[in-house]
Write a protein that holds these residues in place. Structure first.
Motif, PDB file in Angstrom:
ATOM      1  N   LEU A   1      13.453 -37.041  46.574  1.00 33.03           N
ATOM      2  CA  LEU A   1      14.796 -37.418  46.251  1.00 33.03           C
ATOM      3  C   LEU A   1      15.488 -37.992  47.526  1.00 33.03           C
ATOM      4  CD1 LEU A   1      17.270 -38.073  44.390  1.00 33.03           C
ATOM      5  CD2 LEU A   1      17.773 -35.714  44.570  1.00 33.03           C
ATOM      6  N   TRP A   2      15.506 -37.159  48.566  1.00 31.19           N
ATOM      7  CA  TRP A   2      16.227 -37.475  49.884  1.00 31.19           C
ATOM      8  C   TRP A   2      15.220 -38.559  50.557  1.00 31.19           C
ATOM      9  CZ3 TRP A   2      20.619 -36.520  51.205  1.00 31.19           C
ATOM     10  CH2 TRP A   2      21.172 -35.496  51.071  1.00 31.19           C
ATOM     11  N   MET A   3      13.951 -38.948  50.262  1.00 30.07           N
ATOM     12  CA  MET A   3      13.265 -39.767  50.768  1.00 30.07           C
ATOM     13  C   MET A   3      13.759 -41.172  50.044  1.00 30.07           C
ATOM     14  SD  MET A   3       9.093 -40.664  50.548  1.00 30.07           S
ATOM     15  CE  MET A   3       8.978 -38.936  51.049  1.00 30.07           C
ATOM     16  N   TYR A   4      13.838 -41.247  48.743  1.00 29.19           N
ATOM     17  CA  TYR A   4      14.436 -42.312  48.090  1.00 29.19           C
ATOM     18  C   TYR A   4      15.744 -42.798  48.516  1.00 29.19           C
ATOM     19  CZ  TYR A   4      10.330 -42.744  45.182  1.00 29.19           C
ATOM     20  OH  TYR A   4       8.849 -42.831  44.592  1.00 29.19           O
ATOM     21  N   VAL A   5      16.576 -41.775  48.624  1.00 23.19           N
ATOM     22  CA  VAL A   5      17.911 -41.904  49.090  1.00 23.19           C
ATOM     23  C   VAL A   5      18.052 -42.376  50.571  1.00 23.19           C
ATOM     24  CG1 VAL A   5      20.240 -40.811  50.034  1.00 23.19           C
ATOM     25  CG2 VAL A   5      19.017 -40.231  47.943  1.00 23.19           C
TER      26      VAL A   5
ATOM     27  N   MET B   1      17.540 -49.894  53.069  1.00 22.92           N
ATOM     28  CA  MET B   1      17.572 -51.461  52.376  1.00 22.92           C
ATOM     29  C   MET B   1      18.702 -51.853  52.257  1.00 22.92           C
ATOM     30  SD  MET B   1      16.045 -52.513  48.633  1.00 22.92           S
ATOM     31  CE  MET B   1      17.656 -51.609  47.753  1.00 22.92           C
ATOM     32  N   VAL B   2      19.694 -51.075  52.014  1.00 29.05           N
ATOM     33  CA  VAL B   2      21.248 -51.758  51.697  1.00 29.05           C
ATOM     34  C   VAL B   2      21.892 -52.326  53.480  1.00 29.05           C
ATOM     35  CG1 VAL B   2      23.682 -51.020  51.496  1.00 29.05           C
ATOM     36  CG2 VAL B   2      21.897 -50.514  49.843  1.00 29.05           C
TER      37      VAL B   2
ATOM     38  N   LEU C   1      22.386 -56.018  53.268  1.00 27.05           N
ATOM     39  CA  LEU C   1      23.661 -56.242  53.318  1.00 27.05           C
ATOM     40  C   LEU C   1      24.306 -57.504  54.189  1.00 27.05           C
ATOM     41  CD1 LEU C   1      25.984 -55.438  51.284  1.00 27.05           C
ATOM     42  CD2 LEU C   1      26.788 -53.884  53.218  1.00 27.05           C
ATOM     43  N   PRO C   2      23.708 -57.464  55.675  1.00 25.56           N
ATOM     44  CA  PRO C   2      24.416 -58.671  56.355  1.00 25.56           C
ATOM     45  C   PRO C   2      23.701 -59.846  55.856  1.00 25.56           C
ATOM     46  CG  PRO C   2      23.420 -56.731  57.668  1.00 25.56           C
ATOM     47  CD  PRO C   2      23.279 -56.374  56.161  1.00 25.56           C
ATOM     48  N   MET C   3      22.681 -59.926  55.309  1.00 29.85           N
ATOM     49  CA  MET C   3      22.084 -61.331  54.670  1.00 29.85           C
ATOM     50  C   MET C   3      22.838 -61.755  53.405  1.00 29.85           C
ATOM     51  SD  MET C   3      17.971 -62.084  53.707  1.00 29.85           S
ATOM     52  CE  MET C   3      17.337 -61.421  55.427  1.00 29.85           C
TER      53      MET C   3
END
Length: 278
Positions: free
Chosen positions: A8-12, A18-19, A23-25
């Protein structure tokens, strides 16, 4: 239970990363679709409303012939740098990895030493050299300097790939009547292709994104590369025209995406293959 929490922490963490990356793009693309004045509105909006979306920034960029010329200048410089550095670096790495000659260790140590020298500290001597070579304000003058910058790292990395190629293949080529050039072109280069391709991606990005040196030696608007053209919008008309900046930045991403998509099958394989020995 512990494994589930770890997953779970890995996916978080992956989603958060990824965000941060995406996000800048997303913001760049959304801003390029806004009118120039919309960036200064209050309260600020991350995404424009559907009725506010405009392609005016892209129309302006495409209507200016100098931006197309700047784009082509960057393509020419980057592709030439990649091609020259691939030839020189692979040949140099082949010689260091396969032959024993006086000064071999010193040469390789010198190559590594040049990798730790900050590039900005070399601008003054490089400028004096460019003056003597009459390459000031010349697109062709950027290529040799960019190539010289990326050769040390490229040679260091490609040497690891060459050392992973079994020497028995070289000996077989020699037994069949081949010479050094036969081994280099028909044995080493085909097998080291993933490594050369992965290194070429980084070399392309280095030449494509380089700003200080190009800004120092190029004064003619029609000879400038794309990063210099983008910087030209900053401070114009007493404020930065962010719509034009981001529209031109979106265009600058196209060659990068093409290079990554074309070389992605070599990228992961190339990064891991040369890390075992080198």
């Amino acid at each position: 239970m512990r494994k589930k929490r770890t997953a779970l922490w890995m996916y978080v963490l992956l989603i958060a990363g990824m965000v941060i990356v995406v996000l800048p793009m997303v913001y760049m693309i959304s801003t390029s679709l806004k009118p120039n004045g919309a960036l200064y509105e209050y309260p600020p909006k991350f995404f424009p409303k559907l009725k506010e979306i405009t392609l005016e920034n892209y129309r302006y960029i495409l209507s200016q012939g100098r931006f197309l010329r700047n784009f082509l200048n960057s393509v020419l410089v980057s592709v030439s740098t990649v091609a020259l550095s691939a030839v020189v670096s692979s040949a140099l790495a082949f010689c260091i990895a396969r032959f024993r000659f006086p000064g071999r260790r010193f040469l390789f140590a010198f190559i590594i030493l040049t990798m730790i020298i900050p590039g900005t500290t070399m601008i003054v001597p490089q400028y004096e050299l460019a003056v003597k070579l009459h390459t000031i304000n010349s697109i062709g003058g950027l290529i040799p300097f960019y190539t010289a910058w990326v050769i040390p790292y490229s040679t260091f990395m490609i040497k690891g790939f060459v050392e992973n190629i079994p020497r028995e293949l070289d000996e077989a080529a020699y037994i069949d009547g081949g010479n050094v050039f036969t081994v280099y072109f028909h044995v080493v280069l085909p097998l080291a292709k993933p490594g050369i391709a992965s290194i070429s991606i980084f070399n392309f990005l280095t030449a494509w994104e380089e700003f200080p040196w190009a800004n120092t030696v190029i004064n003619d608007d029609m000879k400038r590369t794309l990063p210099i053209a983008i910087s030209g919008f900053f401070g114009q008309h007493q404020f930065t025209q962010w719509g034009y900046v981001f529209a031109l930045s979106v265009f600058s991403l196209i060659p990068i995406l093409i290079v990554f998509i074309s070389c992605q099958k070599f990228f992961v394989k190339g990064l891991t293959a040369g890390s075992v020995k080198g």
